[in-house]
Motif scaffolding. Structure first.
Motif, PDB file in Angstrom:
ATOM      1  N   THR A 191       0.833  -1.205   0.000  1.00  0.00           N
ATOM      2  CA  THR A 191       0.000   0.000   0.000  1.00  0.00           C
ATOM      3  C   THR A 191       0.864   1.250   0.000  1.00  0.00           C
ATOM      4  N   ALA A 192       1.931   1.251   0.792  1.00  0.00           N
ATOM      5  CA  ALA A 192       2.836   2.401   0.835  1.00  0.00           C
ATOM      6  C   ALA A 192       3.493   2.633  -0.521  1.00  0.00           C
ATOM      7  N   VAL A 193       3.916   1.559  -1.182  1.00  0.00           N
ATOM      8  CA  VAL A 193       4.577   1.693  -2.480  1.00  0.00           C
ATOM      9  C   VAL A 193       3.597   2.228  -3.523  1.00  0.00           C
ATOM     10  N   VAL A 194       2.387   1.689  -3.558  1.00  0.00           N
ATOM     11  CA  VAL A 194       1.396   2.152  -4.532  1.00  0.00           C
ATOM     12  C   VAL A 194       1.017   3.608  -4.253  1.00  0.00           C
ATOM     13  N   PHE A 195       0.899   3.962  -2.982  1.00  0.00           N
ATOM     14  CA  PHE A 195       0.601   5.350  -2.625  1.00  0.00           C
ATOM     15  C   PHE A 195       1.724   6.269  -3.094  1.00  0.00           C
ATOM     16  N   GLY A 196       2.972   5.830  -2.924  1.00  0.00           N
ATOM     17  CA  GLY A 196       4.097   6.619  -3.420  1.00  0.00           C
ATOM     18  C   GLY A 196       4.087   6.738  -4.936  1.00  0.00           C
ATOM     19  N   MET A 197       3.713   5.661  -5.637  1.00  0.00           N
ATOM     20  CA  MET A 197       3.618   5.715  -7.091  1.00  0.00           C
ATOM     21  C   MET A 197       2.539   6.689  -7.537  1.00  0.00           C
ATOM     22  N   ALA A 198       1.421   6.702  -6.829  1.00  0.00           N
ATOM     23  CA  ALA A 198       0.362   7.665  -7.156  1.00  0.00           C
ATOM     24  C   ALA A 198       0.854   9.092  -6.964  1.00  0.00           C
ATOM     25  N   ARG A 199       1.642   9.299  -5.904  1.00  0.00           N
ATOM     26  CA  ARG A 199       2.234  10.619  -5.659  1.00  0.00           C
ATOM     27  C   ARG A 199       3.178  11.000  -6.784  1.00  0.00           C
ATOM     28  N   ALA A 200       4.003  10.051  -7.233  1.00  0.00           N
ATOM     29  CA  ALA A 200       4.962  10.335  -8.291  1.00  0.00           C
ATOM     30  C   ALA A 200       4.269  10.554  -9.631  1.00  0.00           C
ATOM     31  N   PHE A 201       3.233   9.775  -9.911  1.00  0.00           N
ATOM     32  CA  PHE A 201       2.556   9.862 -11.201  1.00  0.00           C
ATOM     33  C   PHE A 201       1.893  11.229 -11.387  1.00  0.00           C
ATOM     34  N   GLY A 202       1.418  11.818 -10.299  1.00  0.00           N
ATOM     35  CA  GLY A 202       0.724  13.094 -10.405  1.00  0.00           C
ATOM     36  C   GLY A 202       1.597  14.313 -10.183  1.00  0.00           C
ATOM     37  N   GLU A 203       2.890  14.127  -9.922  1.00  0.00           N
ATOM     38  CA  GLU A 203       3.775  15.265  -9.695  1.00  0.00           C
ATOM     39  C   GLU A 203       3.978  16.050 -10.993  1.00  0.00           C
ATOM     40  N   ALA A 204       3.949  17.367 -10.909  1.00  0.00           N
ATOM     41  CA  ALA A 204       4.000  18.191 -12.110  1.00  0.00           C
ATOM     42  C   ALA A 204       5.210  19.116 -12.148  1.00  0.00           C
ATOM     43  N   LEU A 205       5.290  20.034 -11.187  1.00  0.00           N
ATOM     44  CA  LEU A 205       6.267  21.115 -11.292  1.00  0.00           C
ATOM     45  C   LEU A 205       7.702  20.617 -11.214  1.00  0.00           C
ATOM     46  N   ALA A 206       8.000  19.778 -10.221  1.00  0.00           N
ATOM     47  CA  ALA A 206       9.378  19.312 -10.044  1.00  0.00           C
ATOM     48  C   ALA A 206       9.856  18.498 -11.245  1.00  0.00           C
ATOM     49  N   ILE A 207       9.001  17.604 -11.736  1.00  0.00           N
ATOM     50  CA  ILE A 207       9.393  16.769 -12.867  1.00  0.00           C
ATOM     51  C   ILE A 207       9.515  17.587 -14.138  1.00  0.00           C
ATOM     52  N   GLN A 208       8.716  18.635 -14.267  1.00  0.00           N
ATOM     53  CA  GLN A 208       8.787  19.486 -15.448  1.00  0.00           C
ATOM     54  C   GLN A 208      10.136  20.185 -15.544  1.00  0.00           C
ATOM     55  N   MET A 209      10.734  20.495 -14.410  1.00  0.00           N
ATOM     56  CA  MET A 209      11.976  21.257 -14.395  1.00  0.00           C
ATOM     57  C   MET A 209      13.196  20.422 -14.749  1.00  0.00           C
ATOM     58  N   VAL A 210      13.091  19.087 -14.711  1.00  0.00           N
ATOM     59  CA  VAL A 210      14.295  18.261 -14.907  1.00  0.00           C
ATOM     60  C   VAL A 210      14.172  17.236 -16.023  1.00  0.00           C
ATOM     61  N   LEU A 263      -8.070   9.150 -14.292  1.00  0.00           N
ATOM     62  CA  LEU A 263      -8.372   7.719 -14.284  1.00  0.00           C
ATOM     63  C   LEU A 263      -7.258   6.911 -13.625  1.00  0.00           C
ATOM     64  N   MET A 264      -6.025   7.336 -13.829  1.00  0.00           N
ATOM     65  CA  MET A 264      -4.912   6.634 -13.185  1.00  0.00           C
ATOM     66  C   MET A 264      -4.951   6.837 -11.673  1.00  0.00           C
ATOM     67  N   SER A 265      -5.315   8.029 -11.229  1.00  0.00           N
ATOM     68  CA  SER A 265      -5.458   8.262  -9.788  1.00  0.00           C
ATOM     69  C   SER A 265      -6.537   7.352  -9.205  1.00  0.00           C
ATOM     70  N   LEU A 266      -7.652   7.220  -9.941  1.00  0.00           N
ATOM     71  CA  LEU A 266      -8.711   6.315  -9.504  1.00  0.00           C
ATOM     72  C   LEU A 266      -8.220   4.885  -9.460  1.00  0.00           C
ATOM     73  N   LEU A 267      -7.422   4.473 -10.450  1.00  0.00           N
ATOM     74  CA  LEU A 267      -6.891   3.113 -10.488  1.00  0.00           C
ATOM     75  C   LEU A 267      -5.968   2.857  -9.299  1.00  0.00           C
ATOM     76  N   PHE A 268      -5.106   3.817  -8.999  1.00  0.00           N
ATOM     77  CA  PHE A 268      -4.206   3.660  -7.848  1.00  0.00           C
ATOM     78  C   PHE A 268      -5.004   3.513  -6.556  1.00  0.00           C
ATOM     79  N   ASN A 269      -6.065   4.293  -6.404  1.00  0.00           N
ATOM     80  CA  ASN A 269      -6.887   4.189  -5.200  1.00  0.00           C
ATOM     81  C   ASN A 269      -7.583   2.839  -5.111  1.00  0.00           C
ATOM     82  N   ILE A 270      -8.044   2.314  -6.242  1.00  0.00           N
ATOM     83  CA  ILE A 270      -8.680   0.998  -6.248  1.00  0.00           C
ATOM     84  C   ILE A 270      -7.678  -0.075  -5.849  1.00  0.00           C
TER      85      ILE A 270
END
Length: 291
Positions: free
Chosen positions: A204-223, A271-278
């Motif tokens: 659950t912790a790993v999937v929650f972290g993946m959901a956090r990473a998948f939705g990250e915008a600003l930091a990933i945009q810069m690099v 939809l991916m956020s919904l999938l991660f929550n499921i």
């Protein structure tokens, strides 16, 4: 008083449900306009590799192949989770099994500090430190999936670590006592009893972290480089769904093809956020059943 309290609670829950449904409807109505209004083929959108919404392809349809962004999002998400998971489990084991006192004094404040750092700070550190380091070690421009992986690894590490600590603490104490009473060493107890009992919580912790990473915008945009190309190397510029969204959503006119395809990317994110929550709920149910 009791009836009034129930009414207030019901109204609050109803408001939350209405807000969530409204968000889904709004994003879906905008995102589906690409397929129903602009007549873009769904498979061409999901599996196409040419991204240039302002131009028409040989078939007379806009070039809106989103596969480079989808692939970039998944690759950087999985790589960051793979890198972060061993560190998170190691830190959690140290904080709960090896040295709880030192873990509470040293590691816990550090993790809480990492959680509170804004995304733009992570992005700036990645732009100033990680990108030049990748450039000097691996060559290229330094921008790409590898730099994005390192940034997201640092960002999701405190989340995965905190949830893993909670999962390890939730393992009943008599599991450890029974293992030690049977002659197992401390490391055997940790590896074969504690960690195995906490597997649902760790997943659950790993999937929650993946959901956090998948939705990250600003930091990933810069690099990451923000090039809408299929990633063929970890050190070449690439893009993610969020990076293309943040760059283009403010430069398009509502109702145009360029704007509609960006809303379609937002719909994929939703939809991916919904999938991660499921997935998280399914893992939680499996863990509860096994106990």
């Amino acid at each position: 008083m009791e009836q009034r309290g129930k009414l207030i609670s019901f109204l609050c829950i109803a408001l939350i449900v209405v807000v969530v449904v409204s968000i889904f409807y709004f994003v879906a109505s905008k995102g589906l306009a690409t397929f129903f209004k602009d007549k873009v083929n769904v498979f061409s959108f999901l599996f196409g590799t040419d991204w240039n919404p302002s131009q028409l392809g040989p078939d007379g349809k806009p070039q809106v192949g989103a596969l480079p962004m989808i692939a970039g999002s998944f690759i950087v998400t999985f790589l960051s989770a793979i890198v972060a998971t061993p560190f998170a489990i190691g830190a959690a084991v140290f904080m709960t099994e090896i040295s709880p006192k030192q873990g509470q004094k040293i590691l816990q404040p550090v993790i809480e500090l990492l959680v509170g750092i804004p995304s733009v700070v992570y992005g700036f550190i990645g732009l100033s430190v990680i990108v030049p380091a990748v450039r000097s070690v691996f060559g290229g421009t330094g921008f790409g999936i590898l730099a994005g992986t390192f940034v997201l690894f640092i960002m999701i590490l405190p989340t995965v670590t905190t949830m893993t600590v909670d999962a390890l603490k939730a393992v009943p104490r008599h599991y450890r006592e029974a293992s030690l009473a049977l002659g197992a060493t401390r490391w055997q107890t940790i590896y074969k009893v504690v960690l195995r009992a906490a597997v649902p919580g760790i997943l659950t912790a790993v999937v929650f972290g993946m959901a956090r990473a998948f939705g990250e915008a600003l930091a990933i945009q810069m690099v990451i480089g923000n090039a809408a190309l299929m990633p063929n190397s970890l050190v070449t510029p690439a893009s993610t769904l969020t990076s293309i969204l943040t760059m283009g959503i403010g430069n398009t006119i509502m109702g145009t093809v360029e704007n509609n395809v960006l809303w379609s990317l937002a719909l994929i994110l939703l939809l991916m956020s919904l999938l991660f929550n499921i997935i998280i709920r399914l893992i939680g149910k499996k863990g509860a059943f096994s106990k």
